[in-house]
Scaffold this active site. Structure first.
Site: not given
Ligand code: DSN
Length: 418
Positions: A60, A62, A206, A232, A235, A241
């Site tokens: 974790y 955060e 984008d 992303t 790709k 991913r």
């Protein structure tokens, strides 16, 4: 003596969960045995997969490096800092955020950073090549914001910049989005910047589909023009991913807060580390050559399919993907997708601009070259692939085509054995 790596243990998986182990093997067989032509997919490297399959998944974290809400973050801080530095250097960006879980999450963060519910956002129509997050009614972007859509010119099938300007002047959007998922041509980021400046709008690009081409210098970069670039990492960029944001320093705080704590909780640190690995790989000269070959292969494939009677939308491609109108052959996109899949060729049906068919049928297919280029294929292979696709689309029995596909991929396998 360095600590030995504690990584993916397939034997442990096989004994704990043979059903899922079988899925993993089946998927590997699918990748090795067929042609992967989905424009938004790629084949990640063993180094990226090692980072993904690591104990960093447990952590974790955060917050951001040096400002976490949990102890024990020293190692993951190093990974995230390396990734951020690599992204900034590779793209010449003043700020980078590698925490978005996906491209859609990165887009949500960009909306959150710059817009309030009810604001007008001008973006490309999904039916003409945009994305769900560009204002679709079934997505947060269409439900919480007021979308206005632009598209392509009917004849040339290129973005209609006059329409973008006119819509911007009429609707005074808070944000303009440039970028698409099924647009094969270069986007004029300078024109979008000019329009955004004229109406005082934020410019979001984008770049999910083409950021990898930008990394390799195969197409121009949106970074100097945009207030924020969303992307992303899985790709053409060939990473895990996930999503990524690049922005000017003046927007860094707003972007970071929009990701955490506004729209996400704990980052996926194994994915962040894998993004750092991919960004390092993308800075290598081999990746540069790869992206140029991706573009050359897409053009060769589109040309080969045109010779087989399919109509390339906009006449061809400048990128990693092409859109083919199948109406000259009297076959729908859905039928073509099914026939190709039966022959070991994976691609997707896709609406073409002004498509008379519904989206689940569609008049076209979208093809992309990132995977086959990762396998080392070049233009002569594309000519063969085009002939195989055409045989499948025309309805020839799949067994013979699948055998030819098998021979082709055996020469340049994905994830070669040993
Ligand atoms: N689903 C992706 C694509 O295939 O283009 C976009 O998010």
């Amino acid at each position: 003596m360095p600590t030995p790596f504690w990584g993916p243990d397939f034997e442990a998986l096989t004994s704990t969960d043979p059903e899922i182990a079988a899925v993993l093997l089946g998927e590997l067989d699918r990748l090795r045995g067929g042609l992967q032509l989905i424009a938004s997919e790629n084949l990640t490297s063993p180094a990226v997969l090692a980072a993904l399959g690591s104990t960093l998944s447990n952590k974790y974290a955060e917050g951001y490096p040096g400002r976490r809400y949990y102890g024990g973050c020293a190692q993951v801080d190093v990974a995230e800092e390396l990734g951020i530095a690599r992204a900034r250097a590779l793209f010449g960006a003043e700020h980078a955020n590698l925490q978005p879980h996906s491209g859609a999450s990165a887009n949500l963060a960009a909306y959150a950073a710059f817009c309030a519910p009810g604001d007008v956002v001008l973006a490309m129509d999904l039916k003409q090549g945009g994305h769900l997050t560009h204002g679709s009614k079934v997505n947060f972007s269409g439900r919480w914001f007021q979308p206005v859509s632009y598209g392509v010119e009917r004849e040339a099938e290129l973005i209609d910049y006059d329409q973008v300007r006119e819509l911007a002047r009429t609707h005074r959007p808070r944000m303009i989005i440039a970028g698409a998922t099924a647009y094969p041509r270069l986007i004029d980021f300078g024109a979008f910047r000019e329009i955004a400046d004229e109406v005082g709008a934020i410019l979001m690009v984008d770049a999910a589909h083409f950021i990898g081409l930008v990394a390799g210098g195969a197409i121009p970069s949106p970074v100097p023009y945009a207030d924020v670039v969303t992307a992303t990492t899985h790709k053409v960029l060939r990473g895990p991913r996930g999503g990524m944001l690049l922005c000017r320093a003046e927007h860094a705080k707003a972007i970071d807060k929009a990701v955490f704590p506004f729209s996400q909780g704990g980052p996926l640190m194994h994915a962040v580390a894998a993004k750092a690995v991919a960004l390092k790989e993308a800075a290598a000269p081999e990746f540069r050559a790869y992206t140029h070959q991706v573009v050359a292969n897409a053009a060769a494939l589109a040309g080969g399919l045109a010779a087989e009677g399919m109509r390339p939308v906009s006449g061809g491609t400048d990128t990693h993907l092409a859109l083919l109108d199948l109406r000259p052959l009297g076959v729908t996109g859905a039928e073509a997708e099914r026939r190709c899949e039966a022959a070991g060729i994976t691609l997707n049906k896709n609406a073409i601009p002004f498509d008379p068919a519904p989206p689940m049928t569609a008049s076209g297919i979208r093809i992309g070259s990132p995977c086959v280029t990762t396998q080392g294929m070049t233009e002569p292979d594309m000519a063969q692939i085009a002939r195989l696709i055409a045989r499948a689309v025309r309805g020839e029995a799949p067994a013979g085509i699948a055998r030819a596909v098998g021979d082709l991929v055996a020469a340049r396998p994905a994830y070669p054995r040993g």
